[in-house]
Scaffold this active site. Structure first.
Site, short mmCIF file in Angstrom:
data_model
loop_
_atom_site.label_atom_id
_atom_site.label_comp_id
_atom_site.label_asym_id
_atom_site.label_seq_id
_atom_site.Cartn_x
_atom_site.Cartn_y
_atom_site.Cartn_z
N GLU A 11 11.48 -10.97 -20.93
CA GLU A 11 10.99 -10.21 -21.14
C GLU A 11 9.81 -8.66 -21.35
OE1 GLU A 11 11.17 -7.76 -17.95
OE2 GLU A 11 10.40 -5.68 -19.14
N ASN A 17 1.14 0.16 5.90
CA ASN A 17 1.83 -0.84 4.35
C ASN A 17 2.53 -2.20 5.64
OD1 ASN A 17 3.74 -0.40 2.89
ND2 ASN A 17 2.89 -1.52 2.43
N GLY A 18 2.21 -2.94 5.19
CA GLY A 18 2.31 -4.36 5.18
C GLY A 18 1.59 -5.28 5.92
N GLU A 73 1.38 -8.73 -18.33
CA GLU A 73 1.09 -8.00 -17.31
C GLU A 73 0.64 -6.81 -17.96
OE1 GLU A 73 4.25 -6.83 -14.75
OE2 GLU A 73 5.29 -5.89 -16.27
N LYS A 95 6.68 -8.24 -20.43
CA LYS A 95 5.53 -7.03 -20.45
C LYS A 95 3.75 -6.97 -21.36
CE LYS A 95 7.09 -5.25 -18.47
NZ LYS A 95 8.31 -5.29 -17.74
N ARG A 152 1.48 2.30 -5.93
CA ARG A 152 1.63 1.29 -4.91
C ARG A 152 0.44 -0.07 -4.29
NH1 ARG A 152 5.90 2.18 -2.44
NH2 ARG A 152 5.28 0.34 0.18
N CYS A 166 0.74 -1.29 0.01
CA CYS A 166 0.40 0.50 0.14
C CYS A 166 0.93 1.28 0.22
CB CYS A 166 -0.57 0.18 1.20
SG CYS A 166 -1.68 -1.55 1.53
N TRP A 190 -3.88 -1.41 -1.58
CA TRP A 190 -3.57 -3.32 -2.15
C TRP A 190 -4.42 -4.55 -1.60
CZ3 TRP A 190 -0.86 -7.86 -2.97
CH2 TRP A 190 -0.98 -8.57 -3.74
N LYS A 195 3.56 -1.62 -8.08
CA LYS A 195 5.00 -1.74 -8.14
C LYS A 195 6.10 -2.18 -7.58
CE LYS A 195 7.62 1.20 -10.27
NZ LYS A 195 8.19 0.09 -11.93
N HIS A 213 11.21 -28.92 -27.76
CA HIS A 213 11.02 -29.52 -26.73
C HIS A 213 9.58 -29.52 -26.75
CE1 HIS A 213 15.23 -31.45 -27.06
NE2 HIS A 213 15.41 -29.25 -26.90
O1 M6R Z 1 11.73 -3.08 -7.87
P1 M6R Z 1 12.21 -4.44 -8.52
O2 M6R Z 1 12.82 -4.09 -9.42
O3 M6R Z 1 12.44 -4.77 -7.24
O4 M6R Z 1 10.75 -5.49 -8.59
C1 M6R Z 1 11.38 -6.57 -9.45
C2 M6R Z 1 9.22 -7.01 -9.48
O5 M6R Z 1 8.66 -7.18 -9.13
C3 M6R Z 1 9.03 -6.26 -11.03
O6 M6R Z 1 10.59 -5.99 -12.26
C4 M6R Z 1 7.81 -6.14 -11.67
O7 M6R Z 1 8.10 -7.25 -12.30
C5 M6R Z 1 7.56 -5.57 -13.55
N1 M6R Z 1 5.68 -5.75 -12.92
C6 M6R Z 1 8.24 -6.09 -13.99
O8 M6R Z 1 7.25 -5.32 -15.49
#
Ligand code: M6R
Length: 590
Positions: free
Chosen positions: A469, A100-101, A476, A473, A28, A3, A74, A585, A492
């Site tokens: 990667e 938060n937590g 998500e 992208k 967040r 959060c 969240w 995030k 495979h």
């Molecule tokens: O802040 P961080 O780089 O440690 O975050 C790691 C992942 O949570 C972050 O890269 C996540 O996969 C993103 N949604 C990717 O776009």
């Protein structure tokens, strides 16, 4: 819970400042929002939904007073409902808390409090905090002492802010393994999960450490350790400016941050040479180098495996942070852990670092957020200098991570100048990749792919990590299932899924694996797959091609068209690119 929390105390009306500040933390968590200010008494407005929608419904500006706290949620404990939104209060509504937590022992604390007659009105773990503070105050403790006593008994992860109607002139903050930073203004002070929240007002900050309590008034901030002893804390200056944390005319942060890659690679290239050389020496001297990270940052680490192998002829170990504790028996005092994280707050990464430190391992952080928990826990750190990344998706920070990894690998090989020049060269080429013409082409591609259910990405060598990667992208942000794989792995298993028209993105740089990846493409093409080639030149086998300049550090360029494709697919499919469903995030839970 991932959060966002923010507090304001000063001479101005708190609610508009809090609203603006909490919006900056919406990345967040964004399922509920709430605010509490102290006027003649504590007043609270809160509700389930996105900040703008809830504000339209209940008008946060109607809250008066110069002191207040706010929260964006969240959900973890308790559904997404108005009553579970924060702030949470004590029995009489005189103490309000945003948190938060996760409080791991909340059930037993709650049971205790209920026995004492406390009445709960939510399903959250947070509510125990406000009732415990109330309980300690009833037993004669001051507000600050009550927060101290409460914090001592909480288990889990938390950063919280509390206000109390009876001590109107202060906010008390408490931190344990969740981010919390105090902003020092003139006749006003702030506390928040992230500095971007109040950057418009001040860039002077105090980074709280774990198990510290801050008593914040409009003109002072006193910090205490968990035993109640006052501590001297340094005031630091954050280099980011508030403009960087705004959309500046762009529709979304995602596209703004993708376009910023025109500048961010250069910033890595201009890193101070001495610190790069010092870190490179540490890598060379280490007996075992372990890269750990999650999500996108982990994909940068996979690239590091290839980059160090090719440029430095050095083996490095790559681990998902959440899996790392299983391999901790390989650690010795001469091991170097390289923890890679945009936020520096990812719980799995912090846990891996904790495990490594227990074994006496030295930790180097590659991180974007100055003052983050990871940076403070690590023995050494290098900043990505990518500026604030607000969109939940990592874009510019991924390419900055790659750039920094390249620079370190070249420096380890005694070729710093070459590494720096390579980055400067790539940086110029990023501008070509982000040309209007390319963007239009990718928009058209997104339009033609918008109804697809699956997209496959293939690459070999370094481009394998680009496919991982790229797939992350696409899924998500557009919610289309996407899978990245090494070209050699197709036969495979995954080849069974290729049908007439199945879209497949092939990463085809000009290198020794070109011949092999073209053979893999043929395997897909002959089953009717639709080939989207990302390459420095066209090939007959491509049904659609995106031409990218030929550079040694091609992973930095090759991912950009896929970032753009994800963005435009999200728009075509009516998804909000900045706030993908179910994601936040900063992943501060394990
Ligand atoms: O802040 P961080 O780089 O440690 O975050 C790691 C992942 O949570 C972050 O890269 C996540 O996969 C993103 N949604 C990717 O776009």
């Amino acid at each position: 819970m991932m959060c966002g929390i923010v507090g304001y105390i000063g001479e101005k009306k708190a609610s508009p400042i809090l609203l603006e500040s909490i919006k900056k933390l919406e990345y967040r968590g964004y399922d509920s929002v709430g605010m509490s200010t102290i006027d003649d008494r504590i007043k609270i407005l809160k509700g389930a939904g996105r900040i703008d929608d809830v504000h339209k419904r209940i008008n946060f500006h109607s809250l008066n007073g110069n002191t207040g706290i706010s929260h964006t949620r969240w959900a973890t404990h308790g559904g997404v409902t108005d009553s579970n939104a924060h702030p949470q209060t004590d029995c009489k509504g005189k103490i309000a808390v945003v948190h938060n937590g996760i409080i791991e022992n909340y059930l037993e604390l709650k049971e205790d409090l209920i026995k004492k007659g406390h009445k709960f009105s939510s399903e959250t773990d947070t509510e125990v905090i406000s009732h415990m503070i109330e309980d300690y105050i009833n037993s004669g403790k001051s507000f600050r002492e009550a927060v101290l006593e409460t914090s001592r008994r909480l288990q889990g992860l938390f950063a919280f802010l509390a206000i109390n109607e009876k001590e109107k002139d202060k906010i008390i903050a408490s931190k344990h393994r969740c981010p919390l930073v105090i902003g020092i203004g003139s006749n006003e002070n702030f506390a928040a999960s992230d500095v971007v929240s109040f950057l418009k007002h001040t860039n002077k900050v105090i980074f709280l450490d774990d198990d510290e309590i801050a008593e914040i008034t409009k003109d002072s901030c006193k910090v205490f350790d968990i035993t109640g002893k006052q501590k001297n804390k340094e005031i630091s200056q954050v280099r980011w400016n508030s403009e960087e944390a705004q959309k500046l005319g762009h529709k979304h942060f995602m596209i703004k941050e993708i376009l910023e890659q025109k500048e961010t690679i250069d910033r890595v290239a201009s890193h101070d040479r001495k610190s790069i050389e010092k870190i490179a020496k540490m890598i060379n001297d280490a007996y075992g180098v372990f890269f750990v990270a999650c999500g996108t940052s982990y994909h940068a680490c996979i690239s590091a495996g290839y980059i160090f192998s090719k440029i430095t002829k050095k083996h490095v170990n790559i681990f998902l942070a959440s899996e790392f504790p299983n391999f901790s028996h390989f650690l010795t005092k001469n091991t170097l852990m390289i923890a890679v994280s945009q936020s520096g707050e990812t719980a799995d990464v912090l846990e891996a670092v904790r495990v490594a430190k227990e074994k006496g391992v030295k930790v180097l952080a590659l991180v974007n957020v100055m003052g983050s928990s990871l940076m403070r826990m690590s023995d050494y750190s290098l900043l990505l200098n990518a500026g604030p990344e607000i969109c939940v998706l990592a874009t510019k920070t991924f390419t900055s991570q790659l750039a920094l990894i390249y620079l370190l690998a070249y420096t380890c090989a005694g070729r710093y100048e070459e590494g720096k020049k390579g980055l400067e060269d790539v940086s110029k080429k990023v501008k070509d990749v982000l040309s209007e013409e390319n963007i239009q082409k990718i928009k058209n591609l997104a339009n033609s792919l918008k109804d697809e259910e699956n997209i496959y990405l293939i690459g070999r060598g370094l481009s394998y990590s680009t496919t991982l990667e790229g797939a992350l992208k696409l899924k998500e942000v557009s919610y289309i299932h996407a899978e990245g794989l090494a070209g050699g792995e197709l036969k495979h298993g995954t080849l069974a899924l290729i049908e007439r028209g199945t879209p497949c993105i092939a990463i085809v740089p000009e290198n020794e694996s070109r011949h092999d990846i073209l053979s893999n493409i043929m395997e897909i093409k002959s089953r009717g797959g639709y080939i989207i080639g990302i390459s420095n030149r066209n090939e007959d086998v491509f049904d659609f091609s995106i031409i990218i300049p030929d550079v040694e550090m091609h992973p930095i360029l090759m991912i950009i068209p896929i970032q753009l494709l994800g963005y435009y697919l999200a728009l075509e499919r009516g998804c909000n690119p900045d706030f993908p469903r179910n994601l936040a995030k900063s992943v501060t839970v394990k």
